[in-house]
Design a protein around this motif. Structure first.
Motif, PDB file in Angstrom:
ATOM      1  N   ASP A 116       0.842  -1.202   0.000  1.00  0.00           N
ATOM      2  CA  ASP A 116       0.000   0.000   0.000  1.00  0.00           C
ATOM      3  C   ASP A 116       0.873   1.245   0.000  1.00  0.00           C
ATOM      4  N   GLY A 117       0.272   2.331  -0.382  1.00  0.00           N
ATOM      5  CA  GLY A 117       0.959   3.612  -0.288  1.00  0.00           C
ATOM      6  C   GLY A 117       1.922   3.844  -1.429  1.00  0.00           C
ATOM      7  N   GLU A 118       2.488   5.005  -1.383  1.00  0.00           N
ATOM      8  CA  GLU A 118       3.432   5.414  -2.430  1.00  0.00           C
ATOM      9  C   GLU A 118       4.846   5.421  -1.857  1.00  0.00           C
ATOM     10  N   HIS A 119       5.746   4.797  -2.558  1.00  0.00           N
ATOM     11  CA  HIS A 119       7.147   4.748  -2.163  1.00  0.00           C
ATOM     12  C   HIS A 119       7.934   5.631  -3.128  1.00  0.00           C
ATOM     13  N   LYS A 120       9.050   6.169  -2.667  1.00  0.00           N
ATOM     14  CA  LYS A 120       9.857   7.063  -3.505  1.00  0.00           C
ATOM     15  C   LYS A 120      11.318   6.639  -3.471  1.00  0.00           C
ATOM     16  N   VAL A 121      11.942   6.662  -4.640  1.00  0.00           N
ATOM     17  CA  VAL A 121      13.381   6.391  -4.695  1.00  0.00           C
ATOM     18  C   VAL A 121      14.100   7.591  -4.094  1.00  0.00           C
ATOM     19  N   LEU A 122      14.888   7.324  -3.054  1.00  0.00           N
ATOM     20  CA  LEU A 122      15.625   8.371  -2.352  1.00  0.00           C
ATOM     21  C   LEU A 122      17.026   8.552  -2.911  1.00  0.00           C
ATOM     22  N   MET A 123      17.599   7.441  -3.359  1.00  0.00           N
ATOM     23  CA  MET A 123      18.929   7.475  -3.968  1.00  0.00           C
ATOM     24  C   MET A 123      19.171   6.132  -4.648  1.00  0.00           C
ATOM     25  N   VAL A 124      20.173   6.090  -5.475  1.00  0.00           N
ATOM     26  CA  VAL A 124      20.604   4.852  -6.114  1.00  0.00           C
ATOM     27  C   VAL A 124      22.052   4.648  -5.711  1.00  0.00           C
ATOM     28  N   GLY A 125      22.383   3.448  -5.229  1.00  0.00           N
ATOM     29  CA  GLY A 125      23.754   3.248  -4.785  1.00  0.00           C
ATOM     30  C   GLY A 125      24.027   1.850  -4.304  1.00  0.00           C
ATOM     31  N   PHE A 126      25.090   1.689  -3.560  1.00  0.00           N
ATOM     32  CA  PHE A 126      25.650   0.440  -3.058  1.00  0.00           C
ATOM     33  C   PHE A 126      26.173  -0.388  -4.217  1.00  0.00           C
ATOM     34  N   SER A 127      25.284  -0.861  -5.059  1.00  0.00           N
ATOM     35  CA  SER A 127      25.712  -1.499  -6.295  1.00  0.00           C
ATOM     36  C   SER A 127      24.990  -0.768  -7.416  1.00  0.00           C
ATOM     37  N   PRO A 128      25.543  -0.751  -8.618  1.00  0.00           N
ATOM     38  CA  PRO A 128      24.933   0.027  -9.711  1.00  0.00           C
ATOM     39  C   PRO A 128      23.466  -0.333  -9.924  1.00  0.00           C
ATOM     40  N   GLY A 129      22.641   0.691  -9.913  1.00  0.00           N
ATOM     41  CA  GLY A 129      21.230   0.519 -10.190  1.00  0.00           C
ATOM     42  C   GLY A 129      20.370   0.109  -9.018  1.00  0.00           C
ATOM     43  N   GLN A 130      20.921  -0.019  -7.821  1.00  0.00           N
ATOM     44  CA  GLN A 130      20.119  -0.449  -6.672  1.00  0.00           C
ATOM     45  C   GLN A 130      19.461   0.757  -6.014  1.00  0.00           C
ATOM     46  N   PRO A 131      18.113   0.822  -6.097  1.00  0.00           N
ATOM     47  CA  PRO A 131      17.430   1.953  -5.465  1.00  0.00           C
ATOM     48  C   PRO A 131      17.204   1.742  -3.972  1.00  0.00           C
ATOM     49  N   TYR A 132      17.340   2.814  -3.224  1.00  0.00           N
ATOM     50  CA  TYR A 132      16.943   2.862  -1.820  1.00  0.00           C
ATOM     51  C   TYR A 132      15.622   3.626  -1.820  1.00  0.00           C
ATOM     52  N   ILE A 133      14.589   3.013  -1.287  1.00  0.00           N
ATOM     53  CA  ILE A 133      13.233   3.512  -1.456  1.00  0.00           C
ATOM     54  C   ILE A 133      12.637   3.869  -0.098  1.00  0.00           C
ATOM     55  N   GLY A 134      12.121   5.075   0.016  1.00  0.00           N
ATOM     56  CA  GLY A 134      11.479   5.541   1.234  1.00  0.00           C
ATOM     57  C   GLY A 134       9.969   5.428   1.132  1.00  0.00           C
ATOM     58  N   GLY A 135       9.293   5.677   2.228  1.00  0.00           N
ATOM     59  CA  GLY A 135       7.842   5.617   2.267  1.00  0.00           C
ATOM     60  C   GLY A 135       7.334   4.316   2.861  1.00  0.00           C
TER      61      GLY A 135
END
Length: 168
Positions: A116-135
């Protein structure tokens, strides 16, 4: 050059950071190679050999960032909506049963809260293309595993702290 805008994850501050990154990219400064937003800061990679590189790089970047902040505040942040299908079956959802026990929620409730709800990509990092998603629903926020898995298949969805990550 890296500019730190905070010490703790703040979704509103991250929105401003993403808008700043978009405004900096829109400037297309020839000596700036890349603009990389992080959770609480922004890195500007520049070409030290570029003929248009200003003599006082720190002062120039400070001015560019301040001007871009103004521009970002005026334009807001446009995003792209992406629907990410997630499979929660036990064969793929390796931690779902354990999460249920730790959180005191049914597996169906965990799935509902996570999807449920809306999640947002906060940054991409650690490994190429890996999104960190908030919400993430705060009821699902757990610390990282004490003993991380050594191999995680691409496309796996993980919860750690107050974020979701999708392994690239």
């Amino acid at each position: 050059m890296y500019a730190e805008l905070g010490e703790a994850l703040d979704l509103e501050a991250n929105d401003a950071l993403q808008a700043l990154a978009a405004a900096l990219r829109a400037r297309s400064l020839p000596w700036v190679r890349d603009v990389v937003p992080a959770l609480c800061g922004i890195a500007l990679h520049f070409d030290p050999e570029h003929p248009d590189l200003p003599d006082s790089i720190v002062e120039s970047l400070r001015s560019v960032i301040e001007d871009s902040f103004k521009q970002a505040g005026e334009s807001g942040r446009a995003g792209k909506l992406v629907e990410l299908p997630v499979c929660y079956d036990h064969e793929l959802g390796l931690d779902l049963q354990e999460l249920s026990g730790v959180l005191g929620l049914s597996e169906d409730e965990i799935v509902r809260r996570h999807s449920d709800g809306e999640h947002k990509v906060l940054m991409v990092g650690f490994s190429p293309g890996q999104p960190y998603i908030g919400g993430l629903d705060e009821r699902l926020a757990l610390p990282r595993r004490a003993a991380p898995r050594t191999r995680v298949p691409a496309g796996s969805v993980a919860i750690a702290n107050a974020q979701t990550a999708v392994y690239s």
